[in-house]
Motif scaffolding. Sequence first.
Motif, PDB file in Angstrom:
ATOM      1  N   PRO A 295     -29.489  45.537 -24.159  1.00  0.00           N
ATOM      2  CA  PRO A 295     -30.093  44.208 -23.983  1.00  0.00           C
ATOM      3  C   PRO A 295     -29.355  43.309 -22.999  1.00  0.00           C
ATOM      4  O   PRO A 295     -28.830  42.271 -23.395  1.00  0.00           O
ATOM      5  N   LEU A 296     -29.239  43.674 -21.715  1.00  0.00           N
ATOM      6  CA  LEU A 296     -28.720  42.767 -20.706  1.00  0.00           C
ATOM      7  C   LEU A 296     -29.695  41.602 -20.555  1.00  0.00           C
ATOM      8  O   LEU A 296     -30.881  41.805 -20.321  1.00  0.00           O
ATOM      9  N   THR A 297     -29.198  40.373 -20.729  1.00  0.00           N
ATOM     10  CA  THR A 297     -30.061  39.189 -20.736  1.00  0.00           C
ATOM     11  C   THR A 297     -29.669  38.245 -19.610  1.00  0.00           C
ATOM     12  O   THR A 297     -28.600  38.377 -18.996  1.00  0.00           O
ATOM     13  N   ARG A 298     -30.555  37.290 -19.373  1.00  0.00           N
ATOM     14  CA  ARG A 298     -30.292  36.278 -18.346  1.00  0.00           C
ATOM     15  C   ARG A 298     -29.104  35.422 -18.777  1.00  0.00           C
ATOM     16  O   ARG A 298     -29.019  34.968 -19.909  1.00  0.00           O
ATOM     17  N   GLN A 299     -28.188  35.221 -17.843  1.00  0.00           N
ATOM     18  CA  GLN A 299     -27.009  34.405 -18.115  1.00  0.00           C
ATOM     19  C   GLN A 299     -26.790  33.476 -16.936  1.00  0.00           C
ATOM     20  O   GLN A 299     -26.998  33.861 -15.780  1.00  0.00           O
ATOM     21  N   GLN A 300     -26.351  32.261 -17.248  1.00  0.00           N
ATOM     22  CA  GLN A 300     -26.199  31.249 -16.208  1.00  0.00           C
ATOM     23  C   GLN A 300     -24.842  30.579 -16.315  1.00  0.00           C
ATOM     24  O   GLN A 300     -24.284  30.422 -17.406  1.00  0.00           O
ATOM     25  N   ASN A 301     -24.319  30.215 -15.146  1.00  0.00           N
ATOM     26  CA  ASN A 301     -23.068  29.464 -15.026  1.00  0.00           C
ATOM     27  C   ASN A 301     -21.900  30.146 -15.734  1.00  0.00           C
ATOM     28  O   ASN A 301     -21.091  29.509 -16.413  1.00  0.00           O
ATOM     29  N   LEU A 302     -21.818  31.494 -15.575  1.00  0.00           N
ATOM     30  CA  LEU A 302     -20.652  32.210 -16.080  1.00  0.00           C
ATOM     31  C   LEU A 302     -19.484  31.960 -15.140  1.00  0.00           C
ATOM     32  O   LEU A 302     -19.637  31.972 -13.918  1.00  0.00           O
ATOM     33  N   GLU A 303     -18.307  31.733 -15.704  1.00  0.00           N
ATOM     34  CA  GLU A 303     -17.121  31.507 -14.883  1.00  0.00           C
ATOM     35  C   GLU A 303     -16.330  32.805 -14.809  1.00  0.00           C
ATOM     36  O   GLU A 303     -15.761  33.268 -15.795  1.00  0.00           O
ATOM     37  N   LEU A 304     -16.308  33.420 -13.625  1.00  0.00           N
ATOM     38  CA  LEU A 304     -15.571  34.655 -13.384  1.00  0.00           C
ATOM     39  C   LEU A 304     -14.611  34.443 -12.223  1.00  0.00           C
ATOM     40  O   LEU A 304     -14.688  33.440 -11.507  1.00  0.00           O
ATOM     41  N   MET A 305     -13.711  35.397 -12.061  1.00  0.00           N
ATOM     42  CA  MET A 305     -12.751  35.346 -10.957  1.00  0.00           C
ATOM     43  C   MET A 305     -13.134  36.385  -9.908  1.00  0.00           C
ATOM     44  O   MET A 305     -13.504  37.514 -10.246  1.00  0.00           O
ATOM     45  N   GLY A 308      -9.239  36.138  -6.821  1.00  0.00           N
ATOM     46  CA  GLY A 308      -8.351  35.055  -7.211  1.00  0.00           C
ATOM     47  C   GLY A 308      -8.979  33.687  -7.218  1.00  0.00           C
ATOM     48  O   GLY A 308      -8.286  32.695  -7.491  1.00  0.00           O
ATOM     49  N   GLN A 309     -10.286  33.574  -6.950  1.00  0.00           N
ATOM     50  CA  GLN A 309     -10.970  32.286  -6.912  1.00  0.00           C
ATOM     51  C   GLN A 309     -11.966  32.192  -8.065  1.00  0.00           C
ATOM     52  O   GLN A 309     -12.665  33.168  -8.360  1.00  0.00           O
ATOM     53  N   PRO A 310     -12.057  31.034  -8.735  1.00  0.00           N
ATOM     54  CA  PRO A 310     -13.063  30.873  -9.800  1.00  0.00           C
ATOM     55  C   PRO A 310     -14.468  30.798  -9.200  1.00  0.00           C
ATOM     56  O   PRO A 310     -14.707  30.084  -8.226  1.00  0.00           O
ATOM     57  N   ILE A 311     -15.389  31.558  -9.791  1.00  0.00           N
ATOM     58  CA  ILE A 311     -16.750  31.668  -9.273  1.00  0.00           C
ATOM     59  C   ILE A 311     -17.727  31.403 -10.410  1.00  0.00           C
ATOM     60  O   ILE A 311     -17.516  31.840 -11.555  1.00  0.00           O
ATOM     61  N   LEU A 312     -18.816  30.691 -10.127  1.00  0.00           N
ATOM     62  CA  LEU A 312     -19.914  30.494 -11.069  1.00  0.00           C
ATOM     63  C   LEU A 312     -21.003  31.510 -10.758  1.00  0.00           C
ATOM     64  O   LEU A 312     -21.444  31.631  -9.619  1.00  0.00           O
ATOM     65  N   VAL A 313     -21.430  32.244 -11.794  1.00  0.00           N
ATOM     66  CA  VAL A 313     -22.353  33.365 -11.596  1.00  0.00           C
ATOM     67  C   VAL A 313     -23.592  33.188 -12.461  1.00  0.00           C
ATOM     68  O   VAL A 313     -23.484  32.817 -13.644  1.00  0.00           O
ATOM     69  N   ASN A 314     -24.766  33.445 -11.886  1.00  0.00           N
ATOM     70  CA  ASN A 314     -26.028  33.522 -12.626  1.00  0.00           C
ATOM     71  C   ASN A 314     -26.528  34.962 -12.543  1.00  0.00           C
ATOM     72  O   ASN A 314     -26.556  35.553 -11.462  1.00  0.00           O
ATOM     73  N   ARG A 335     -16.733  27.916  -7.356  1.00  0.00           N
ATOM     74  CA  ARG A 335     -16.725  26.866  -8.375  1.00  0.00           C
ATOM     75  C   ARG A 335     -16.319  25.517  -7.786  1.00  0.00           C
ATOM     76  O   ARG A 335     -16.848  24.469  -8.176  1.00  0.00           O
ATOM     77  N   ALA A 336     -15.397  25.534  -6.821  1.00  0.00           N
ATOM     78  CA  ALA A 336     -14.969  24.274  -6.212  1.00  0.00           C
ATOM     79  C   ALA A 336     -16.125  23.601  -5.483  1.00  0.00           C
ATOM     80  O   ALA A 336     -16.293  22.377  -5.550  1.00  0.00           O
ATOM     81  N   GLU A 337     -16.958  24.404  -4.794  1.00  0.00           N
ATOM     82  CA  GLU A 337     -18.114  23.837  -4.103  1.00  0.00           C
ATOM     83  C   GLU A 337     -19.095  23.240  -5.109  1.00  0.00           C
ATOM     84  O   GLU A 337     -19.672  22.173  -4.871  1.00  0.00           O
ATOM     85  N   ALA A 338     -19.302  23.964  -6.239  1.00  0.00           N
ATOM     86  CA  ALA A 338     -20.220  23.449  -7.257  1.00  0.00           C
ATOM     87  C   ALA A 338     -19.700  22.148  -7.848  1.00  0.00           C
ATOM     88  O   ALA A 338     -20.467  21.198  -8.083  1.00  0.00           O
ATOM     89  N   LEU A 339     -18.391  22.091  -8.084  1.00  0.00           N
ATOM     90  CA  LEU A 339     -17.815  20.866  -8.633  1.00  0.00           C
ATOM     91  C   LEU A 339     -17.933  19.715  -7.643  1.00  0.00           C
ATOM     92  O   LEU A 339     -18.210  18.574  -8.033  1.00  0.00           O
ATOM     93  N   ALA A 340     -17.721  20.022  -6.362  1.00  0.00           N
ATOM     94  CA  ALA A 340     -17.847  18.968  -5.354  1.00  0.00           C
ATOM     95  C   ALA A 340     -19.270  18.421  -5.325  1.00  0.00           C
ATOM     96  O   ALA A 340     -19.491  17.208  -5.241  1.00  0.00           O
ATOM     97  N   LEU A 341     -20.248  19.326  -5.413  1.00  0.00           N
ATOM     98  CA  LEU A 341     -21.638  18.883  -5.429  1.00  0.00           C
ATOM     99  C   LEU A 341     -21.934  18.062  -6.682  1.00  0.00           C
ATOM    100  O   LEU A 341     -22.625  17.027  -6.611  1.00  0.00           O
ATOM    101  N   ALA A 342     -21.403  18.524  -7.816  1.00  0.00           N
ATOM    102  CA  ALA A 342     -21.610  17.764  -9.062  1.00  0.00           C
ATOM    103  C   ALA A 342     -20.989  16.376  -8.960  1.00  0.00           C
ATOM    104  O   ALA A 342     -21.566  15.389  -9.435  1.00  0.00           O
ATOM    105  N   ASP A 343     -19.812  16.313  -8.332  1.00  0.00           N
ATOM    106  CA  ASP A 343     -19.170  15.004  -8.169  1.00  0.00           C
ATOM    107  C   ASP A 343     -20.014  14.086  -7.292  1.00  0.00           C
ATOM    108  O   ASP A 343     -20.172  12.887  -7.585  1.00  0.00           O
TER     109      ASP A 343
END
Length: 557
Positions: A295-305, A308-314, A335-343
């Motif tokens: 049962p592989l399911t849809r997943q959003q905003n997973l934080e993986l490396m 060496g960089q934190p990445i947000l994965v869908n 993740r840094a780009e996503a945070l900058a956009l959120a800011d």
Amino acid sequence: MTRSKLPPLSSPAAPLPALFRPPAFLRRQGIQGRLVWLHLLVLCAMTALLVLVQTWQLYGEARDRIGERAITTSRIVARLPSVVQGAEAGVQNPALNLQVNQIRAQAEADFIVVGNRAGIRLAHPLADRLGQPMEGGDNVEPFAGREIVSVARGSLGVSVRGKVPVKNAAGTVVGVVSTGYLMPAAWHLVVGALVSLTPWFVLALALGTFGAILVAQRLRADILNLEPEQIAALVGQQRAVLAALREGVIAVNGQGQVTLVNNRAAEMLGSHPTPAPLARCWPELAALTQPLQPPLTRQQNLELMLNGQPILVNIEPLGPSQTDSGGFVAGFRDRAEALALADELTHARGFVDVLRAQTHEYQNRLHVLSGLLQLDRPAEALQVLNAEIAQGTQFRQLLRDVQVPRLVALLAGKRERAQELGIDFQVAEGSSLSALWERHADTLVTAVGNLTENAFEALAGQPGTVTVLIGEDPEGAQVEVEDSGPGVAAGVAPRLFVRGASSKGEGRGYGLAGVLGRVQALGGQIKHTRRGGHTVFQVSLPVPHLGGPVDGAGGQP
């Protein structure tokens, strides 16, 4: 990641030479019609080739069979005493000619010719050609004592001939017997054989046509009833969309192989030829998505490396197909780009709220002043103006030592917002911040803006107090935001700074996570506590170093 060197499908393809372009009526057909027509064309061409091969084979067999009949008849005639005597005499003999023609009729041959040693005809189907030389030029070997089968042109036309030497009792060659069948007889056998094979050719053509229709229908169903031009257009659009995305996109099949990457993904993953094992390109994602079976399911905003960089994965799973047991498509971004956009969105929303609050407050004040003037109470109107001026002067006095203009502007806006909400918003006396902190203005604005907005929401529309304290010492800067609200819910407190953690419903819980990321990027820390019945959030930042990261310049911290 190395990608295919094929040209984009969205660009116009070079036209095919006229010899290889399908005819106009085929280009007007759909893929099903094209396949059927092309299959029929190939089948007819192969059938014609087979007919030619079969005809040539049958012709050779017919010639061999006729040659055997001819040589057998010639042997019989050459051994007849009357033929041996006539050939040895070498003169015309009507009785001999009659006898030979009778044998010809019984053998169903087109001709039997008897010639003497000089090649002069002693027997021939046509009486007017008796006494004339034999034609064809193929008497050399018979006169040398050898039997032959040949194809030559004589006085009656091209024929298959069986030639046998006539020998006397001493074994001397005294003449030759030639039995022949004209070529139309051979072709008659060939045509008869082909006519017998015609039903089988027609059956093969019918079965091939039926099979082509079935294959075409199946193929059209497999490609979702799309025409080749439509498929080419869709692939071109897909490539253009993937190239335009600033988010990395990869496709992984059911065997864990990366089969598709866009430009951004290739930059982030590095150089890997495709297809390539996901475990080699991105081990953490491979471990998370194994096995690739349901049962592989849809997943959003997973934080993986990644590297060496934190990445947000869908992750979007793909259903199994006939050729693949499933897989998934993953979209990811830094993740840094996503945070900058959120800011940026947070700032924009904060500015909108501030402007709306200012608009409401100034409208209310103008209405009050207008009403007092209409009631002919100018003194009271003057008192209202003086009070507003005094409050503004007092607030600005509190902020006189905060030398970060954007932070001062934010606090002024939050004061207007608090007045709209009926909240007592204060800046603690003695708050100060040197101009050195302008380097980290964005982080300070993000932290203070989020914390004060959370404090407003914590009061839930009830009267209360929110106090902001800003200060610095040799170790760095400290910011405290204190509110008189009920505090953080017990169930949320352990994971307060985790992305998505909130007691306010879905889609919330990103502000504090963003603040934590920006503060930690500068080497600072954030914590919260309860003090005297109030909730206090404390942010500590180390002293900025020259040459260090600057908010809003040279990249996000």
